[in-house]
Design a protein around this motif. Structure first.
Motif, PDB file in Angstrom:
ATOM      1  N   LEU A 136      21.575  10.674  25.507  1.00 38.96           N
ATOM      2  CA  LEU A 136      22.248   9.379  25.343  1.00 38.96           C
ATOM      3  C   LEU A 136      23.128   9.029  26.547  1.00 38.96           C
ATOM      4  CD1 LEU A 136      23.402   9.312  21.607  1.00 38.96           C
ATOM      5  CD2 LEU A 136      21.702   7.829  22.697  1.00 38.96           C
ATOM      6  N   ALA A 137      23.218   9.938  27.512  1.00 38.44           N
ATOM      7  CA  ALA A 137      24.109   9.746  28.659  1.00 38.44           C
ATOM      8  C   ALA A 137      23.844   8.442  29.419  1.00 38.44           C
ATOM      9  CB  ALA A 137      24.013  10.945  29.597  1.00 38.44           C
ATOM     10  N   PRO A 138      22.582   8.067  29.718  1.00 40.53           N
ATOM     11  CA  PRO A 138      22.356   6.809  30.454  1.00 40.53           C
ATOM     12  C   PRO A 138      22.906   5.582  29.735  1.00 40.53           C
ATOM     13  CG  PRO A 138      20.373   8.151  30.488  1.00 40.53           C
ATOM     14  CD  PRO A 138      21.317   8.801  29.507  1.00 40.53           C
ATOM     15  N   LEU A 139      22.963   5.638  28.412  1.00 36.05           N
ATOM     16  CA  LEU A 139      23.498   4.518  27.637  1.00 36.05           C
ATOM     17  C   LEU A 139      25.008   4.629  27.481  1.00 36.05           C
ATOM     18  CD1 LEU A 139      23.139   2.019  25.805  1.00 36.05           C
ATOM     19  CD2 LEU A 139      22.761   3.600  23.895  1.00 36.05           C
ATOM     20  N   MET A 140      25.497   5.845  27.208  1.00 35.68           N
ATOM     21  CA  MET A 140      26.906   6.034  26.882  1.00 35.68           C
ATOM     22  C   MET A 140      27.814   5.938  28.098  1.00 35.68           C
ATOM     23  SD  MET A 140      27.024   6.250  23.671  1.00 35.68           S
ATOM     24  CE  MET A 140      28.773   6.633  23.608  1.00 35.68           C
ATOM     25  N   ILE A 141      27.362   6.414  29.263  1.00 31.43           N
ATOM     26  CA  ILE A 141      28.228   6.411  30.448  1.00 31.43           C
ATOM     27  C   ILE A 141      28.672   4.994  30.828  1.00 31.43           C
ATOM     28  CG2 ILE A 141      28.294   6.852  32.935  1.00 31.43           C
ATOM     29  CD1 ILE A 141      26.693   9.394  32.436  1.00 31.43           C
ATOM     30  N   PRO A 142      27.758   4.003  30.929  1.00 30.95           N
ATOM     31  CA  PRO A 142      28.236   2.643  31.236  1.00 30.95           C
ATOM     32  C   PRO A 142      29.154   2.079  30.158  1.00 30.95           C
ATOM     33  CG  PRO A 142      25.861   2.817  31.608  1.00 30.95           C
ATOM     34  CD  PRO A 142      26.286   4.062  30.894  1.00 30.95           C
ATOM     35  N   ILE A 143      28.847   2.358  28.899  1.00 29.06           N
ATOM     36  CA  ILE A 143      29.684   1.859  27.807  1.00 29.06           C
ATOM     37  C   ILE A 143      31.088   2.461  27.887  1.00 29.06           C
ATOM     38  CG2 ILE A 143      30.008   1.860  25.297  1.00 29.06           C
ATOM     39  CD1 ILE A 143      26.982   1.709  24.999  1.00 29.06           C
ATOM     40  N   GLU A 144      31.157   3.774  28.103  1.00 30.68           N
ATOM     41  CA  GLU A 144      32.452   4.447  28.185  1.00 30.68           C
ATOM     42  C   GLU A 144      33.242   3.969  29.402  1.00 30.68           C
ATOM     43  OE1 GLU A 144      34.030   6.422  26.186  1.00 30.68           O
ATOM     44  OE2 GLU A 144      32.468   6.533  24.661  1.00 30.68           O
ATOM     45  N   LEU A 145      32.575   3.792  30.530  1.00 31.99           N
ATOM     46  CA  LEU A 145      33.267   3.333  31.732  1.00 31.99           C
ATOM     47  C   LEU A 145      33.851   1.942  31.531  1.00 31.99           C
ATOM     48  CD1 LEU A 145      30.882   4.544  34.594  1.00 31.99           C
ATOM     49  CD2 LEU A 145      33.129   5.465  33.976  1.00 31.99           C
ATOM     50  N   ILE A 146      33.069   1.051  30.926  1.00 34.82           N
ATOM     51  CA  ILE A 146      33.564  -0.308  30.655  1.00 34.82           C
ATOM     52  C   ILE A 146      34.746  -0.258  29.692  1.00 34.82           C
ATOM     53  CG2 ILE A 146      32.990  -2.528  29.588  1.00 34.82           C
ATOM     54  CD1 ILE A 146      30.128  -2.138  30.628  1.00 34.82           C
ATOM     55  N   GLY A 147      34.629   0.605  28.665  1.00 34.46           N
ATOM     56  CA  GLY A 147      35.712   0.723  27.690  1.00 34.46           C
ATOM     57  C   GLY A 147      36.994   1.232  28.316  1.00 34.46           C
ATOM     58  N   HIS A 148      36.883   2.210  29.202  1.00 30.93           N
ATOM     59  CA  HIS A 148      38.080   2.767  29.842  1.00 30.93           C
ATOM     60  C   HIS A 148      38.688   1.790  30.847  1.00 30.93           C
ATOM     61  CE1 HIS A 148      38.361   7.039  28.494  1.00 30.93           C
ATOM     62  NE2 HIS A 148      37.120   6.797  28.115  1.00 30.93           N
ATOM     63  N   ILE A 149      37.840   1.080  31.583  1.00 28.98           N
ATOM     64  CA  ILE A 149      38.351   0.093  32.538  1.00 28.98           C
ATOM     65  C   ILE A 149      39.027  -1.066  31.812  1.00 28.98           C
ATOM     66  CG2 ILE A 149      37.671  -1.597  34.288  1.00 28.98           C
ATOM     67  CD1 ILE A 149      35.472   0.370  35.128  1.00 28.98           C
ATOM     68  N   ALA A 150      38.533  -1.401  30.621  1.00 25.36           N
ATOM     69  CA  ALA A 150      39.117  -2.505  29.852  1.00 25.36           C
ATOM     70  C   ALA A 150      40.501  -2.167  29.318  1.00 25.36           C
ATOM     71  CB  ALA A 150      38.197  -2.867  28.689  1.00 25.36           C
ATOM     72  N   ARG A 151      40.828  -0.883  29.232  1.00 24.64           N
ATOM     73  CA  ARG A 151      42.122  -0.504  28.670  1.00 24.64           C
ATOM     74  C   ARG A 151      43.311  -1.068  29.451  1.00 24.64           C
ATOM     75  NH1 ARG A 151      41.319   5.902  27.027  1.00 24.64           N
ATOM     76  NH2 ARG A 151      39.834   5.566  25.308  1.00 24.64           N
ATOM     77  N   PRO A 152      43.403  -0.837  30.764  1.00 22.88           N
ATOM     78  CA  PRO A 152      44.557  -1.408  31.477  1.00 22.88           C
ATOM     79  C   PRO A 152      44.561  -2.925  31.480  1.00 22.88           C
ATOM     80  CG  PRO A 152      42.976  -0.467  33.021  1.00 22.88           C
ATOM     81  CD  PRO A 152      42.561  -0.030  31.648  1.00 22.88           C
ATOM     82  N   VAL A 153      43.373  -3.534  31.452  1.00 24.23           N
ATOM     83  CA  VAL A 153      43.296  -5.001  31.427  1.00 24.23           C
ATOM     84  C   VAL A 153      43.886  -5.535  30.120  1.00 24.23           C
ATOM     85  CG1 VAL A 153      41.768  -6.995  31.479  1.00 24.23           C
ATOM     86  CG2 VAL A 153      41.272  -5.010  32.932  1.00 24.23           C
ATOM     87  N   SER A 154      43.472  -4.940  28.993  1.00 24.21           N
ATOM     88  CA  SER A 154      43.970  -5.407  27.693  1.00 24.21           C
ATOM     89  C   SER A 154      45.455  -5.096  27.523  1.00 24.21           C
ATOM     90  CB  SER A 154      43.159  -4.771  26.562  1.00 24.21           C
ATOM     91  OG  SER A 154      43.300  -3.360  26.556  1.00 24.21           O
ATOM     92  N   LEU A 155      45.878  -3.915  27.969  1.00 22.98           N
ATOM     93  CA  LEU A 155      47.295  -3.554  27.861  1.00 22.98           C
ATOM     94  C   LEU A 155      48.171  -4.541  28.632  1.00 22.98           C
ATOM     95  CD1 LEU A 155      47.548   0.347  28.236  1.00 22.98           C
ATOM     96  CD2 LEU A 155      48.318  -1.023  26.301  1.00 22.98           C
ATOM     97  N   SER A 156      47.783  -4.823  29.867  1.00 22.70           N
ATOM     98  CA  SER A 156      48.604  -5.683  30.720  1.00 22.70           C
ATOM     99  C   SER A 156      48.597  -7.131  30.242  1.00 22.70           C
ATOM    100  CB  SER A 156      48.103  -5.609  32.165  1.00 22.70           C
ATOM    101  OG  SER A 156      46.735  -5.960  32.243  1.00 22.70           O
ATOM    102  N   LEU A 157      47.426  -7.642  29.864  1.00 24.97           N
ATOM    103  CA  LEU A 157      47.341  -9.038  29.430  1.00 24.97           C
ATOM    104  C   LEU A 157      48.085  -9.275  28.124  1.00 24.97           C
ATOM    105  CD1 LEU A 157      43.650  -9.980  30.290  1.00 24.97           C
ATOM    106  CD2 LEU A 157      45.731 -10.743  31.438  1.00 24.97           C
ATOM    107  N   ARG A 158      48.026  -8.308  27.212  1.00 24.90           N
ATOM    108  CA  ARG A 158      48.711  -8.454  25.924  1.00 24.90           C
ATOM    109  C   ARG A 158      50.218  -8.568  26.133  1.00 24.90           C
ATOM    110  NH1 ARG A 158      47.122  -4.198  24.003  1.00 24.90           N
ATOM    111  NH2 ARG A 158      45.336  -4.910  22.793  1.00 24.90           N
ATOM    112  N   LEU A 159      50.776  -7.657  26.908  1.00 26.72           N
ATOM    113  CA  LEU A 159      52.217  -7.665  27.140  1.00 26.72           C
ATOM    114  C   LEU A 159      52.627  -8.883  27.960  1.00 26.72           C
ATOM    115  CD1 LEU A 159      54.945  -6.248  26.900  1.00 26.72           C
ATOM    116  CD2 LEU A 159      54.332  -4.876  28.910  1.00 26.72           C
ATOM    117  N   PHE A 160      51.895  -9.154  29.034  1.00 23.61           N
ATOM    118  CA  PHE A 160      52.230 -10.298  29.889  1.00 23.61           C
ATOM    119  C   PHE A 160      52.126 -11.608  29.128  1.00 23.61           C
ATOM    120  CE2 PHE A 160      50.167 -13.676  32.433  1.00 23.61           C
ATOM    121  CZ  PHE A 160      51.255 -14.046  33.216  1.00 23.61           C
TER     122      PHE A 160
END
Length: 218
Positions: A136-160
């Motif tokens: 499942l790595a070819p499918l999960m790696i892009p999903i996990e990377l997008i999910g982790h990159i989205a974390r700082p974006v959502s954290l910062s936008l919510r507070l700001f």
């Protein structure tokens, strides 16, 4: 461009005030550490209550391993609360109403999450990104990377977004004074609730991200 009652030394007002908050919290921490006693006073009782609450939340969300990161989480909680609260004081603006501040805080949490992951698990931490089975790595790696990159974006936008929105609403009501005085009082009360909630949410999400990095990959 905002102006401050305190000198900004050529820095953006939000940046200058952020530095003042950091220095103030550092001095306060040093002074309070020398004044703690077995019979606590009023301020010590408040601080102990807050720290005990954060400690219980850290244990619940991160487990016993997470206790060593309590100071990291508490620093974010206090910084965000104090920085946001300054928006209620004339001549001050909340650093958290600036996107540069919130994205900076979020990037620190993002980096710390993966530092903790590699520190606890070494190279095995990468298993968090490949999924439960290797095929499942070819499918999960892009999903996990997008999910982790989205974390700082959502954290910062919510507070700001919440802090800037409150500042804009208060500014509109001030232009409508004295007609909008009752609404301004209501907005101030709601703003205090928003500050508490946003400080709590940012701290809680930080705990959850660190707790996820501490867990063994399955």
């Amino acid at each position: 461009m905002h102006s401050l009652l305190l000198p900004s030394f050529g820095l953006h007002a939000h940046t200058a005030l952020m530095i003042y908050v950091i220095i103030g919290l550092a001095i306060f921490s040093v002074l309070m550490s020398k004044r703690f006693c077995l019979v606590p006073g009023g301020l010590q009782c408040v601080l102990e209550t807050v720290i005990n609450g954060l400690d219980a939340l850290v244990n619940e969300t991160m487990g016993l391993k997470g206790r060593k990161y309590l100071s990291f989480v508490a620093t974010f909680a206090f910084f965000i609360f104090i920085s946001s609260f300054l928006g209620f004081m004339p001549g001050f603006i909340p650093p958290t109403a600036d996107f540069n501040t919130t994205i900076g805080l979020s990037i620190i949490v993002f980096c710390m999450t993966h530092i903790v992951g590699f520190k606890e698990h070494g190279i095995k931490y990468l298993k968090h990104f490949v999924g439960p089975v290797w095929w499942l790595a070819p499918l999960m790696i892009p999903i996990e990377l997008i999910g982790h990159i989205a974390r700082p974006v959502s954290l910062s936008l919510r507070l700001f977004g919440n802090m800037m929105g409150h500042e804009q609403i208060v500014g509109v009501f001030l232009l409508m004074m004295p007609v909008a005085y009752p609404l301004l009082m209501l907005t101030t009360g709601l703003g205090m609730i928003v500050i508490y909630i946003q400080s709590f949410i940012f701290s809680l999400l930080t705990m959850l991200y660190l707790g996820g990095a501490l867990e063994e990959a399955h």
